[in-house]
Design a protein around this motif. Structure first.
Motif, PDB file in Angstrom:
ATOM      1  N   ASP A 403       0.674  -0.904  -0.200  1.00  0.00           N
ATOM      2  CA  ASP A 403       0.088  -0.113  -0.111  1.00  0.00           C
ATOM      3  C   ASP A 403       0.955   1.415  -0.062  1.00  0.00           C
ATOM      4  OD1 ASP A 403      -2.615   1.395   0.246  1.00  0.00           O
ATOM      5  OD2 ASP A 403      -1.359   1.979   2.165  1.00  0.00           O
ATOM      6  N   ALA A 404       1.775   1.588   0.856  1.00  0.00           N
ATOM      7  CA  ALA A 404       3.273   2.083   1.035  1.00  0.00           C
ATOM      8  C   ALA A 404       3.070   2.795  -0.320  1.00  0.00           C
ATOM      9  CB  ALA A 404       3.913   2.051   1.706  1.00  0.00           C
ATOM     10  N   ASP A 405       3.747   1.514  -1.189  1.00  0.00           N
ATOM     11  CA  ASP A 405       3.889   1.865  -2.309  1.00  0.00           C
ATOM     12  C   ASP A 405       3.470   2.307  -4.468  1.00  0.00           C
ATOM     13  OD1 ASP A 405       7.094   1.629  -1.875  1.00  0.00           O
ATOM     14  OD2 ASP A 405       6.253  -0.786  -2.133  1.00  0.00           O
ATOM     15  N   ARG A 406       2.570   2.110  -3.238  1.00  0.00           N
ATOM     16  CA  ARG A 406       0.640   2.340  -4.738  1.00  0.00           C
ATOM     17  C   ARG A 406       0.994   3.794  -5.286  1.00  0.00           C
ATOM     18  NH1 ARG A 406      -3.262  -1.543  -1.579  1.00  0.00           N
ATOM     19  NH2 ARG A 406      -2.013  -3.088  -1.659  1.00  0.00           N
ATOM     20  N   GLN A 407       1.040   4.596  -4.293  1.00  0.00           N
ATOM     21  CA  GLN A 407       1.177   5.855  -5.296  1.00  0.00           C
ATOM     22  C   GLN A 407       2.093   6.309  -5.512  1.00  0.00           C
ATOM     23  OE1 GLN A 407      -1.529   7.415  -5.822  1.00  0.00           O
ATOM     24  NE2 GLN A 407      -0.782   9.655  -6.485  1.00  0.00           N
ATOM     25  N   ARG A 408       3.377   6.106  -5.064  1.00  0.00           N
ATOM     26  CA  ARG A 408       4.332   6.902  -5.416  1.00  0.00           C
ATOM     27  C   ARG A 408       4.798   6.123  -6.583  1.00  0.00           C
ATOM     28  NH1 ARG A 408       9.359   4.081  -4.764  1.00  0.00           N
ATOM     29  NH2 ARG A 408       8.720   2.041  -4.052  1.00  0.00           N
TER      30      ARG A 408
END
Length: 485
Positions: A403-408
């Motif tokens: 989840d922490a990488d999905r936007q990045r």
């Protein structure tokens, strides 16, 4: 008769005083005749009180207050005198100080006020200087007519005046310094530094002296400096991130460029040297390999150029009526997806869009799945018509994306944590281009988790002229198609 205190008050002995009359004790500026007349009037009045300037034996003047009762016995009168010299001197000094205070306060650039606060928190302003009107914008009279106005301004909300009283000093804390932000009468915001002092904590109501300085310019400058520092820190962090991204990008791009270039050069050298005696089959295979690697280079350069164009805002879609189903099917057929089974569930949708860009969307998403998942990972491609246009969903049953990488990873040159360990790490621009292409069509790219595990990529495409072939009769199911790349 006189008591010992009267002897001490006048400096004369009892015997000396018994031989004297009131006029003998009067100070020089009190005429004996006037004193005698005053005495005669007192005898007739019966009770009298007032002030009397008494001449001490050593020559100094003693200020007294007296209260006299005549004829307590026939012809006998009683007078009680109190020495008020020190008190009157202090009162005169206070009056002088008050006059000097007001003279200075009237000319002061800061707000100066004196106020009383009783035990119930009720406030009465005794004095406020003209600077209050200059700084706060309200007529001076308003503060006298509405004592709560000052605290309301200082605290910001009239319904919380009890909290505003916390700004004032107390016997436990006789001096307070606070910085408050308030709204002037004209609506502009101001910062004031408020210094309040308890003049005498023993009195009721208590007296508070308050000085408030307009520090708006200083506060705004400090805010500007703090913002500049924050901006510099953010810029430094962005520069550090950009440098790291640049290093990673250059490393990945050099790898992406070198691999096909090496293949092209190698096969071209073999074809150019007649001594190798290549068979027609080998010659055809080498030509095919050169073409494949040249196309790979072309895609890489197109991606980099498109990222640059989108960054500069130089790209607009060239829309035309397109069968989205045919476009997706032909794109999937043209890709080399290895041993990744692909299942299609496509609604018949014809809409106005930029076909090459949508083809790049599908291509980049599928290559991203192949690059970051293991062999035999399943891929599901689904389209649905929406009120705004169409929705494209690509699912896989791979490891998924945290989840922490999905936007990045949608940002340019950003990659997931597994990219560095991949044999072909890529450039980190594929998903960024997908997002840009979608936004150019009035849509979005979102990354989520597939309900049963894996990653889900959802792209929306907006088009006011969307034509769903099944609009009148509801969606017409399209047979699922399994394609092995």
């Amino acid at each position: 008769e006189v008591n010992p205190a009267f002897c001490e008050l006048t400096g004369y002995s009892r015997d000396e005083l018994l031989a004297m009359g009131p006029a003998d004790l009067a100070a020089a500026d009190q005429q004996p005749a006037d004193v005698a007349t005053q005495f005669d009037e007192f005898v007739q009045a019966g009770i009298e009180s007032g002030t009397f300037l008494l001449q001490h034996k050593d020559g100094r003047v003693v200020e007294t207050e007296y209260r006299t009762v005549s004829n307590i016995q026939p012809g006998v009168h009683l007078s009680v005198l109190r020495d008020v010299t020190t008190r009157n001197r202090m009162l005169r000094a206070l009056a002088l100080a008050e006059n000097e205070f007001r003279e200075l306060a009237e000319k002061a650039a800061d707000i100066v006020a004196k106020l009383h606060v009783d035990t119930d928190g009720l406030m009465q302003i005794d004095y406020i200087n003209p600077a209050a009107s200059t700084i706060l914008g309200y007529p001076r009279e308003h503060f006298y007519h509405d004592p709560d106005l000052l605290l309301t301004l200082f605290h910001g909300r009239s319904e919380d005046l009890e909290d505003a009283l916390d700004l004032l000093p107390t016997p436990a804390e006789p001096t307070r310094l606070a910085t408050v932000r308030l709204q002037r009468a004209d609506g502009r915001l101001a910062w004031l530094e408020v210094h309040s002092t308890l003049v005498d904590p023993t009195t009721t109501p208590v007296t508070v002296q308050l000085v408030a300085r307009d520090v708006t310019a200083r506060s705004e400058m400090m805010e500007a400096l703090e913002q500049a520092l924050t901006d510099q820190l953010e810029a430094a962090e962005q520069l550090r991130t950009l440098n790291a991204m640049t290093d990673s990008f250059l490393q990945n791009v050099s790898h992406e460029l070198r691999t096909p270039l090496t293949s092209i050069l190698g096969f071209a050298q073999l074809l150019a040297n007649p001594r190798y005696g290549l068979s027609p089959e080998d010659t055809q295979d080498f030509h095919r390999r050169i073409l494949t690697n040249a196309q790979r280079l072309q895609r890489l350069l197109d991606d980099l150029l498109d990222v640059n164009r989108f960054t500069r805002g130089h790209l607009e879609p060239t829309r035309m009526s397109t069968d989205l189903t045919v476009l997706i099917e032909s794109t999937v057929d043209a890709l080399q997806l290895g041993d990744h089974p692909v299942e299609l569930d496509l609604e018949p949708i014809t809409m106005s869009l930029d076909a090459p860009w949508v083809e790049r969307i599908v291509t980049n998403l599928l290559r991203n799945v192949v690059q970051h998942t293991g062999p035999e990972t399943h891929i599901w491609i689904r389209t649905r018509a929406t009120d705004e246009g169409a929705e494209l969903t690509i699912d896989d049953d791979g490891p998924g994306i945290p989840d922490a990488d999905r936007q990045r990873i949608i940002e340019p040159f950003q990659q997931g944590p597994a990219a560095s360990s991949s044999a072909q790490p890529g450039t980190g621009v594929g998903l960024s281009l997908v997002s840009s292409f979608a936004q150019a069509h009035g849509g979005t790219l979102t990354i989520s988790e597939r309900p049963t595990g894996g990653a889900r990529f959802t792209v929306t495409l907006a088009n006011a002229n969307t034509n769903n072939d099944a609009t009148s009769a509801g969606p017409v199911p399209r047979p699922s198609v399994t394609v092995n790349g």
